[in-house]
Design an enzyme around this catalytic site. Structure first.
Site, mmCIF file in Angstrom:
data_model
loop_
_atom_site.group_PDB
_atom_site.id
_atom_site.type_symbol
_atom_site.label_atom_id
_atom_site.label_comp_id
_atom_site.label_asym_id
_atom_site.label_seq_id
_atom_site.Cartn_x
_atom_site.Cartn_y
_atom_site.Cartn_z
ATOM 1 C CE LYS A 174 -17.860 7.510 -4.230
ATOM 2 N NZ LYS A 174 -18.879 8.048 -3.363
ATOM 3 C CE LYS A 190 -4.214 2.065 1.504
ATOM 4 N NZ LYS A 190 -5.377 2.043 2.355
ATOM 5 C CE LYS A 216 -13.120 -5.788 -4.746
ATOM 6 N NZ LYS A 216 -12.082 -5.925 -3.766
#
Ligand code: AMP
Ligand code: TRP
Length: 329
Positions: free
Chosen positions: A200, A114, A197
């Site tokens: 947002k 990340k 998938k």
């Protein structure tokens, strides 16, 4: 008889969509029948990666509470609360951080991935708080001595670390905490309207708070079988996004829809109209509940305050034991 105690949490990112509902919340709603459950809107976790602009946080927290309540999470049966309202989470996080080797935190796979991912977007996550993400998650779970933690597969390394931290605490001081076990949410990944998938950040989502008309217009945009150009072309449900949705929301009509598509007896426009209506029906109770809660924001605030009060009782009792075990009392 309760099967055990559950803790789970979700970050208030302001992005709750139909995929989040099917992938996580629907499962929580089932679990609330069998377990004693603590469900937390983990706003401190949201700060670990979005610390610069916090202005949307109150709105996102409130909307997440609305999402959960309208989905049917029962605030009497479960303890539903905001993480930062129970200060014991912060205190236990601090104490655990004293005894956790840095290398344990640094080797969590999500951590390095990340950091790299967001640094490409020009954001810096080389912070103390972000490194401590799984530490805070451990504090969340063990404050309530939860034995079962429903999560998606991506969270398994965090749970593994939680168990290691628990073992270390129990060994160093006194065996206070049970080792929490993950209960894997069976991954049923919902696609978005473009077939990837649902997320947002792809702009392909159907919001969980969508009104019937918004649902209809999103479904209209859904991709179908790209090879089916003319209405008379036979379709291939296995490559159709609308059909994947039918699998979730049109279970009783599924074989009929499949057959009619393959034989070109139904066109994509009509097929999607049926889907939209089934979705609207499936979400009608959710929609009605949302309207009730939306019309009384004070009620939502009261529910969260009541939840925090109940959570605090359990959390403060655990912290007494912890302080005692660590000679801090
Ligand atoms: P996220 O907001 O991506 O961190 O996801 C929160 C929860 O929703 C996790 O348990 C995810 O596994 C689940 N989730 C997110 N997107 C989807 C999707 N498209 N289909 C099913 N579950 C999802
Ligand atoms: N890390 C979890 C996620 O992103 C959210 C979370 C925070 C959580 N604390 C938790 C999940 C404790 C389970 C238990 O999905």
């Amino acid at each position: 008889m309760s099967k055990g105690r559950i803790f789970s949490g979700m970050q208030p990112s302001g992005k709750f969509h139909l995929g989040n509902y099917l992938g996580a919340l629907e499962n929580w709603i089932k679990l609330q029948q069998e377990y004693e459950c603590f469900f937390s809107i983990v706003d401190l976790h949201a700060l670990t990666s979005s610390y610069e602009d916090t202005s949307k946080l109150p709105e996102n927290i409130y909307n997440m509470a609305l999402d959960w309540l309208s989905a049917g999470l029962d605030p009497e049966k479960n303890v539903v609360f905001i993480q930062s309202h129970v200060k014991e989470h912060a205190e236990l996080h601090l104490l655990l951080s004293m005894m956790t080797p840095l290398s344990w935190l640094e080797r969590v796979p999500i951590y390095k991935d990340k950091i790299q991912q967001v640094s490409l977007q020009g954001k810096d996550l080389n912070t103390y708080g972000f490194l401590g993400y799984p530490e805070l998650m451990t504090a969340d779970i063990i404050l309530y001595k939860a034995d079962t933690v429903p999560v998606g597969e991506d969270q398994l390394p965090h749970l593994e670390l939680s168990r290691e931290i628990v073992r270390r605490f129990n060994y160093l001081y006194r065996p206070i905490f049970p080792e929490p076990e993950a209960s894997l949410t069976k991954a049923s990944i919902l696609p978005g309207i473009d077939g990837r998938k649902m997320s947002k950040s792809y702009g392909n989502d159907i919001s969980f708070s969508a009104t019937p008309d918004e649902i209809r217009s999103r479904v209209k945009l859904m991709v179908t079988d790209p090879q089916r150009v003319k209405r008379t072309d036979p379709g291939h449900p296995e490559v159709c996004t609308a059909y994947k949705f039918h699998q979730f929301f049109s279970k009783s009509e599924l074989s009929e829809i499949e057959q009619k598509c393959r034989q070109a007896e139904i066109g994509c426009v009509d097929c999607k109209k049926r889907l939209a209506e089934n979705l609207v029906t499936a979400l009608s109770e959710v929609h009605a509940r949302r309207q009730t809660f939306e019309s009384s924001p004070q009620k939502v605030r009261d529910i969260l305050a009541f939840g925090a009060e109940r959570a605090r009782k359990v959390a403060s009792a655990t912290m007494e034991e912890v302080r005692d075990a660590m000679h801090l009392s």
